[in-house]
Write a protein that holds these residues in place. Structure first.
Motif, PDB file in Angstrom:
ATOM      1  N   UNK A 193       7.863   4.961   4.473  1.00 10.80           N
ATOM      2  CA  UNK A 193       6.878   4.306   3.615  1.00 10.80           C
ATOM      3  C   UNK A 193       7.095   4.717   2.155  1.00 10.80           C
ATOM      4  N   UNK A 194       8.339   5.038   1.808  1.00  7.19           N
ATOM      5  CA  UNK A 194       8.627   5.541   0.469  1.00  7.19           C
ATOM      6  C   UNK A 194       8.298   4.533  -0.618  1.00  7.19           C
ATOM      7  N   UNK A 195       8.464   3.245  -0.326  1.00  2.37           N
ATOM      8  CA  UNK A 195       8.145   2.233  -1.338  1.00  2.37           C
ATOM      9  C   UNK A 195       6.650   2.260  -1.673  1.00  2.37           C
ATOM     10  N   UNK A 196       5.816   2.483  -0.658  1.00  2.01           N
ATOM     11  CA  UNK A 196       4.373   2.572  -0.873  1.00  2.01           C
ATOM     12  C   UNK A 196       4.048   3.821  -1.690  1.00  2.01           C
ATOM     13  N   UNK A 203      -0.821  -0.636  -5.888  1.00  2.00           N
ATOM     14  CA  UNK A 203      -0.941  -2.059  -5.564  1.00  2.00           C
ATOM     15  C   UNK A 203      -0.356  -2.354  -4.189  1.00  2.00           C
ATOM     16  N   UNK A 204       0.671  -1.594  -3.835  1.00  2.00           N
ATOM     17  CA  UNK A 204       1.356  -1.799  -2.561  1.00  2.00           C
ATOM     18  C   UNK A 204       0.794  -0.853  -1.504  1.00  2.00           C
ATOM     19  N   UNK A 205       0.316  -1.415  -0.429  1.00  2.00           N
ATOM     20  CA  UNK A 205      -0.174  -0.651   0.708  1.00  2.00           C
ATOM     21  C   UNK A 205       0.624  -1.055   1.943  1.00  2.00           C
ATOM     22  N   UNK A 206       0.476  -0.292   2.998  1.00  2.38           N
ATOM     23  CA  UNK A 206       1.168  -0.625   4.238  1.00  2.38           C
ATOM     24  C   UNK A 206       0.716  -1.978   4.761  1.00  2.38           C
ATOM     25  N   UNK A 207      -0.559  -2.274   4.581  1.00  2.00           N
ATOM     26  CA  UNK A 207      -1.106  -3.505   5.161  1.00  2.00           C
ATOM     27  C   UNK A 207      -1.611  -4.511   4.128  1.00  2.00           C
ATOM     28  N   UNK A 208      -1.314  -4.293   2.833  1.00  2.00           N
ATOM     29  CA  UNK A 208      -1.803  -5.222   1.817  1.00  2.00           C
ATOM     30  C   UNK A 208      -1.016  -5.064   0.521  1.00  2.00           C
TER      31      UNK A 208
END
Length: 252
Positions: A193-196, A203-208
């Motif tokens: 999940x490094x991008x998150x 702004x970036x979440x795992x689910x949104x």
């Protein structure tokens, strides 16, 4: 044979372009794929998305390509909260390259007796609330170039750091199919999940994904790099310093 000819035209053009004296950016080897123009992108992508025939009567093929940034450009953007000057400049110079490359391809295809339509890389740049009329990134996806990652970027065999372009043509040749494989470690069940974690605005979440938050930092970076004198709404923190930056980590 025609597929190989077009691929060679694109790669040779990019190689020559980056030797231009006033061009500061560099690119790794381009990826070129081909999508069937007779697809209902309004159903596949969004109702707001155009069809190939909206741009070109008799459209048969979409030539999609990816211009991956050189390693030094990717690495320059890892540190700090805001985008690096090298990353912002690469965005502008790659857009310029795409415009010139598209016109070159259009001319070459015309010599062979085929019509073409080009769409500027910024012609349909969108803010959070307005989807693009034509998504070059999605054209690359439907040309089988890769798969979307958790960061919403299209991950290719050359990673996700770079710019996509596409040109519509009446040339009818064998096209590629979308992949059924995952290129994203997280989507492949490997927990990345490094991008998150890299998203500085959350702004970036795992689910949104919050487009408004994302766009605010793009506007800030535009002001930060105002010395470039053209719009540079960039960030890129979610696609640098991650396993998919410059390769397909699932393939590895």
């Amino acid at each position: 044979m025609m597929r190989e000819k077009i691929e060679t035209l694109i790669k040779d053009f990019v190689a020559c372009y980056q030797r231009t004296e006033d061009v500061k950016s560099n690119w790794r080897e381009a990826i070129v794929r081909f999508a069937d123009a007779d697809q209902n992108f309004k159903e596949l992508i969004s109702p707001a998305h155009a069809l190939a025939t909206d741009y070109l009567t008799g459209a048969k093929t979409i030539i999609a390509y990816f211009l991956p940034y050189a390693k030094e450009i990717v690495d320059s953007n890892i540190e700090g909260r805001y985008s690096s000057h090298e990353w912002a400049l690469a965005y502008i110079e790659t857009n310029n390259l795409i415009v010139e490359l598209d016109e070159y391809l259009k001319q070459e295809l015309n010599k062979l007796g085929f019509n073409s339509a080009v769409i500027s890389p910024r012609e349909n740049f969108y803010q959070a609330e307005k989807p693009a009329d034509w998504s070059h990134r999605h054209m690359a996806y439907y040309a089988g170039m890769g798969a979307f990652g958790l960061n919403n970027m299209l991950i290719t065999d050359q990673g996700c750091c770079g710019r996509f372009g596409s040109i519509i043509t009446t040339l009818d040749i064998t096209t590629d199919r979308t992949t059924n494989r995952e290129y994203c470690l997280y989507k492949n069940g490997e927990g990345c999940q490094l991008c998150v974690e890299n998203c500085i605005t959350n702004a970036l979440k795992v689910d949104s994904f919050n487009g408004e938050k994302c766009y605010k930092i793009l506007l800030y970076n535009d002001v930060l790099h105002s010395d470039i004198h053209v719009p540079t709404e960039v960030c890129g923190k979610c696609c640098v310093g991650v396993p998919c930056s410059m390769s397909n980590p699932v393939k590895i």
